[in-house]
Scaffold this active site. Structure first.
Site, mmCIF file in Angstrom:
data_model
loop_
_atom_site.group_PDB
_atom_site.id
_atom_site.type_symbol
_atom_site.label_atom_id
_atom_site.label_comp_id
_atom_site.label_asym_id
_atom_site.label_seq_id
_atom_site.Cartn_x
_atom_site.Cartn_y
_atom_site.Cartn_z
ATOM 1 N N ALA A 114 -3.169 -5.431 -19.852
ATOM 2 C CA ALA A 114 -4.435 -5.359 -20.577
ATOM 3 C C ALA A 114 -5.339 -4.341 -19.915
ATOM 4 C CB ALA A 114 -5.127 -6.721 -20.608
ATOM 5 N N ASN B 282 -8.350 -4.690 -19.849
ATOM 6 C CA ASN B 282 -9.410 -5.508 -19.251
ATOM 7 C C ASN B 282 -8.937 -6.947 -19.244
ATOM 8 O OD1 ASN B 282 -11.926 -7.113 -18.970
ATOM 9 N ND2 ASN B 282 -12.911 -5.111 -19.123
ATOM 10 N N MET B 283 -9.081 -7.620 -18.109
ATOM 11 C CA MET B 283 -8.568 -8.977 -17.948
ATOM 12 C C MET B 283 -9.620 -10.056 -18.183
ATOM 13 S SD MET B 283 -5.317 -8.881 -16.931
ATOM 14 C CE MET B 283 -4.149 -7.587 -16.481
ATOM 15 N N THR C 271 -3.743 -1.675 -14.582
ATOM 16 C CA THR C 271 -3.880 -0.231 -14.433
ATOM 17 C C THR C 271 -4.309 0.395 -15.755
ATOM 18 O OG1 THR C 271 -2.140 -0.238 -12.759
ATOM 19 C CG2 THR C 271 -2.645 1.878 -13.787
ATOM 20 N N GLU D 278 0.852 -1.187 0.000
ATOM 21 C CA GLU D 278 0.000 0.000 0.000
ATOM 22 C C GLU D 278 0.892 1.243 0.000
ATOM 23 O OE1 GLU D 278 -2.535 1.790 -0.257
ATOM 24 O OE2 GLU D 278 -3.940 0.204 -0.786
ATOM 25 N N HIS E 223 -19.270 3.230 -16.583
ATOM 26 C CA HIS E 223 -18.643 2.731 -15.358
ATOM 27 C C HIS E 223 -19.199 3.462 -14.143
ATOM 28 C CE1 HIS E 223 -15.616 0.982 -18.091
ATOM 29 N NE2 HIS E 223 -15.392 0.137 -17.099
ATOM 30 N N HIS E 224 -18.835 2.967 -12.973
ATOM 31 C CA HIS E 224 -19.266 3.538 -11.692
ATOM 32 C C HIS E 224 -18.761 4.968 -11.511
ATOM 33 C CE1 HIS E 224 -15.144 2.766 -10.275
ATOM 34 N NE2 HIS E 224 -15.247 1.649 -10.972
ATOM 35 N N LYS F 59 -14.795 5.958 -10.987
ATOM 36 C CA LYS F 59 -13.719 5.759 -11.963
ATOM 37 C C LYS F 59 -13.142 7.114 -12.362
ATOM 38 C CE LYS F 59 -12.573 3.271 -16.219
ATOM 39 N NZ LYS F 59 -11.409 2.625 -15.582
#
Length: 268
Positions: free
Chosen positions: A124, A126-127, A101, A36, A157-158, A161
């Site tokens: 990527a 998107n995975m 990322t 972190e 998206h939410h 983001k």
């Protein structure tokens, strides 16, 4: 064969927590570290306690050098600047770096490319399996249809983001541009506002929606006079991204230095 040790960056984030939980439930890998940012209230605390489990003897750390030195793979869904720093450390450790990322600029990508000369990097926007299948389809459809078909990428998206368009939207746009034999930079039209004039033939447009808790929705629209073809992917569970990232971390264990993506991982 010994289970590869995985380090998760951004441990307190939604993706970080999900990745850690899935690693702990897996019989194919083991958690060896969690990272972190300095100043986080998670630093120094046992990750098991933080996730409501029994103590695991793994404290969250802000010492990325020490944590990554123990890793066979690092899974990274953080920020562009942090990802570049992690890429350098992961390359030094000769570990697999799985990057989810988004919002990476050309200068970030150049540094990641340099790190990939020393270790495998799987990146990527998107995975998920479904999105990567959609990417392959986007390339084929764009190659089959001429420039009489306009291309638009619409994503939702939410509310939390921070980057737009999404990494997935850019993946789809890049695939469509490849299908037309040109780089996306030549064809891309960002979000429109005001009097923009008529659409330029052959361009690829982008629109972004932000709101609520939308996990991720992407439409790739091919529009011609009298008809439209729409390729769509809806994500309802963020776990699909974590599962894809873990699959990539395992796939990369026997790979040499270089840049890879989920199409490589999935054999697409």
């Amino acid at each position: 064969m010994e289970k590869p040790g995985i380090v998760v960056t951004g441990a307190s984030g939604r993706m970080g927590r999900m990745l850690i939980s899935q690693i702990l439930a897996s019989d194919k890998m083991k958690l060896v570290g969690t990272i972190e940012r300095s100043g986080s209230e998670w630093v120094g605390r046992d990750i098991g306690d933080l996730l409501g489990r029994a103590p695991l003897g793994i404290a969250v750390t802000d010492d990325a050098v020490a944590a990554i030195a123990k890793a066979q793979a690092v899974i990274d869904f953080t920020t562009p600047e942090a990802t570049v720093a992690f890429a350098e450390l992961t390359a030094q450790a000769r570990a697999v770096h799985v990057i989810g990322t988004t919002g990476l600029a050309p200068e970030h990508l150049a540094k990641i490319k340099a790190a990939a000369r020393h270790a495998p990097i799987i990146r990527a926007g998107n995975m998920s399996l479904g999105v990567n299948l959609l990417t392959a389809l986007a390339r084929k459809v764009a190659a089959a249809l001429d420039e009489d078909w306009d291309i638009e990428v619409v994503e939702a998206h939410h509310r939390h983001k921070v980057d737009a368009p999404s990494g997935t939207a850019l993946m789809l746009g890049e695939a469509a541009a490849e299908g037309r034999g040109k780089p996306l930079e030549e064809l891309r039209t960002p979000a429109r506002e005001g009097i923009t004039g008529a659409r330029e033939r052959g361009s690829i447009g982008f629109s972004a929606i932000r709101g609520g808790d939308v996990v991720g929705e992407h439409d790739l629209i091919f529009a011609a006079d009298g008809e439209r073809v729409v390729l769509r992917h809806l994500a309802t569970d963020r776990g699909i991204f974590a599962r894809g990232a873990l699959k990539a971390a395992l796939w990369g264990q026997d790979k040499g230095p270089g840049e890879y993506n989920m199409l490589d991982v999935l054999g697409l």
